[in-house]
Design an enzyme around this catalytic site. Structure first.
Site, PDB file in Angstrom:
ATOM      1  N   HIS A   1       0.817  -1.212   0.000  1.00 35.12           N
ATOM      2  CA  HIS A   1       0.000   0.000   0.000  1.00 35.12           C
ATOM      3  C   HIS A   1       0.852   1.264   0.000  1.00 35.12           C
ATOM      4  CE1 HIS A   1      -3.540  -2.431   1.949  1.00 35.12           C
ATOM      5  NE2 HIS A   1      -3.268  -2.806   0.713  1.00 35.12           N
TER       6      HIS A   1
ATOM      7  N   GLU B   1      -3.137  -6.544  -9.668  1.00 36.79           N
ATOM      8  CA  GLU B   1      -1.804  -6.277  -9.138  1.00 36.79           C
ATOM      9  C   GLU B   1      -0.811  -7.219  -9.819  1.00 36.79           C
ATOM     10  OE1 GLU B   1      -2.040  -6.433  -4.857  1.00 36.79           O
ATOM     11  OE2 GLU B   1      -3.896  -5.270  -4.834  1.00 36.79           O
TER      12      GLU B   1
ATOM     13  N   GLU C   1      -3.454 -13.474  -3.872  1.00 31.65           N
ATOM     14  CA  GLU C   1      -2.444 -12.426  -4.026  1.00 31.65           C
ATOM     15  C   GLU C   1      -1.229 -12.648  -3.119  1.00 31.65           C
ATOM     16  OE1 GLU C   1      -3.495  -8.522  -2.380  1.00 31.65           O
ATOM     17  OE2 GLU C   1      -5.524  -9.289  -2.050  1.00 31.65           O
TER      18      GLU C   1
END
Length: 400
Positions: free
Chosen positions: A230, A260, A356
């Site tokens: 982040h 991503e 992820e």
């Protein structure tokens, strides 16, 4: 001048992300849960639950907002600064409170709930000061934290939600391709991020001409900035051999999706390639494990074992995936559906969850940087459907 505590200001036509029946179905399930738990009225204060049950995504700017649901009413409570926009974007009724005197917000809430009732509230959102005001103004006979109950409902997506999420994932892919096209040595992170964001916003406007456009964003990180998932965008200029993190986040009517990817600028060294390929393999293993009847903890354990066998588990930084729906980087989270050791939720058809895996290798270590791949899966009757289209891995994402 007679200045009211609250009033109704309704003008224009209602425009909602979903058909009225979708909200009627959500409210019907909520009311059944309320009855089963002895709750007379729910006072929702979070952006995600107000949006989920009404369609209205508020902009607080320091003011309180609410959705009050009883067995017969669903009423959003909004500030006068918004005029009739909350009514146009709400499934049910809307009351506007004024700021002529303090706490007119709670007077408006009370006009729907009454006093002395069994009140449901969100303990993970309501501040201590607002909780005290709730008790003062509503004088509830009982209070019940309904946040866990509503989270469980939100974890299971309707057909209409899945259709929207599928389209959102396609928009994320559009942003991904625009980012790849913008990557070159000397370009700043912020310039690449803007290219991805602009492409997504234009695509959203084309697909959803009646929507409100807000909150779509990109995190594009390079070099050492890839160490955190982040980390904000900076003005760092890209260099040959840089590791990159591509992260696109289209927001459509409060619904969040993400793409991503790990990339490299022009070339990738052997140490980095080895770690990248291992993370891709973990990603593919994880996707294969997402199917009905398997718990989040079981999926996590198997990926942990895979990475531990390759002496990479120490570089893992967070859980392997999470639920999707009404959430973003500053509101909402369905914490009961995350791929972590401490989550025993069993996957069932209709859930939407990401895979992820991320490995962060410290600076000074061969292959340093953050490696992350992210796809979105819809859990089906016999497995999953991957709705992310942008390719992952070295073959496509070494940008020359």
């Amino acid at each position: 001048m007679d200045r009211p505590e609250f009033y109704r200001f309704h003008q224009g036509e209602k425009t909602l992300p979903f058909a009225p029946q979708e909200y009627a179905d959500r409210l019907s399930r909520l009311r059944a849960d309320m009855e089963a738990n002895g709750v007379d009225a729910c006072v929702f204060t979070s952006m995600h639950n107000v949006a989920y049950y009404s369609g209205f995504l508020y902009c607080a700017f320091g003011r309180p907002y609410a959705l009050v649901v009883t067995q017969t009413e669903d009423v959003t409570i909004s500030a006068g600064i918004d005029a009739a926009q909350p009514w146009r974007r709400s499934h049910g009724d809307n009351i506007t409170y004024t700021d002529w005197q303090r706490n007119n917000y709670w007077r408006a809430v009370r006009s729907v709930t009454g006093q002395g009732k069994a009140i449901g509230y969100e303990a993970d959102h309501l501040t201590l000061s607002q909780r005290d005001l709730m008790n003062d103004f509503l004088a509830p006979k009982t209070t019940t934290d309904v946040a866990p109950m509503t989270m469980r409902q939100r974890m299971h997506k309707s057909d209409a939600e899945i259709a929207l999420i599928r389209s959102c994932a396609q928009v994320a892919d559009v942003g991904g391709y625009a980012i790849k096209d913008a990557i070159e040595v000397g370009t700043r992170e912020i310039d690449v991020a803007m290219a991805g964001r602009d492409a997504m916003e234009l695509e959203i406007a084309k697909r959803f001409p009646d929507a409100e456009y807000r909150d779509t964003w990109v995190w594009f990180q390079s070099g050492i900035n890839t160490d955190g998932a982040h980390n904000p965008v900076t003005s760092r200029a890209l260099q040959a051999g840089d590791i990159l993190s591509l992260n696109t986040f289209p927001m459509i009517s409060a619904y969040y999706t993400a793409l991503e990817r790990t990339l490299f600028v022009e070339t990738v060294d052997d140490a980095s390639l080895k770690i990248w390929e291992a993370n891709v393999a973990a990603h593919e293993l994880g996707i294969s494990l997402l199917k009905p009847g398997v718990s989040c903890a079981e999926v996590t354990e198997q990926i942990n074992t895979f990475l531990n066998e390759r002496d990479l588990l120490q570089y893992r930084t967070f859980g392997y995936g999470h639920s999707f729906g009404v959430l973003s980087h500053y509101y909402g989270r369905e914490a009961g559906l995350e791929l972590r050791e401490d989550i025993d939720t069993v996957l069932t058809p209709g859930m939407v969850i990401s895979m992820e895996p991320m490995l962060t290798v410290p600076e000074g270590t061969p292959g340093s940087g953050g490696y992350r791949e992210h796809d979105i899966m819809i859990i089906t009757d016999d497995g999953n459907e991957n709705i992310t289209g942008y390719p992952y891995g070295p073959e496509f994402n070494v940008v020359t």
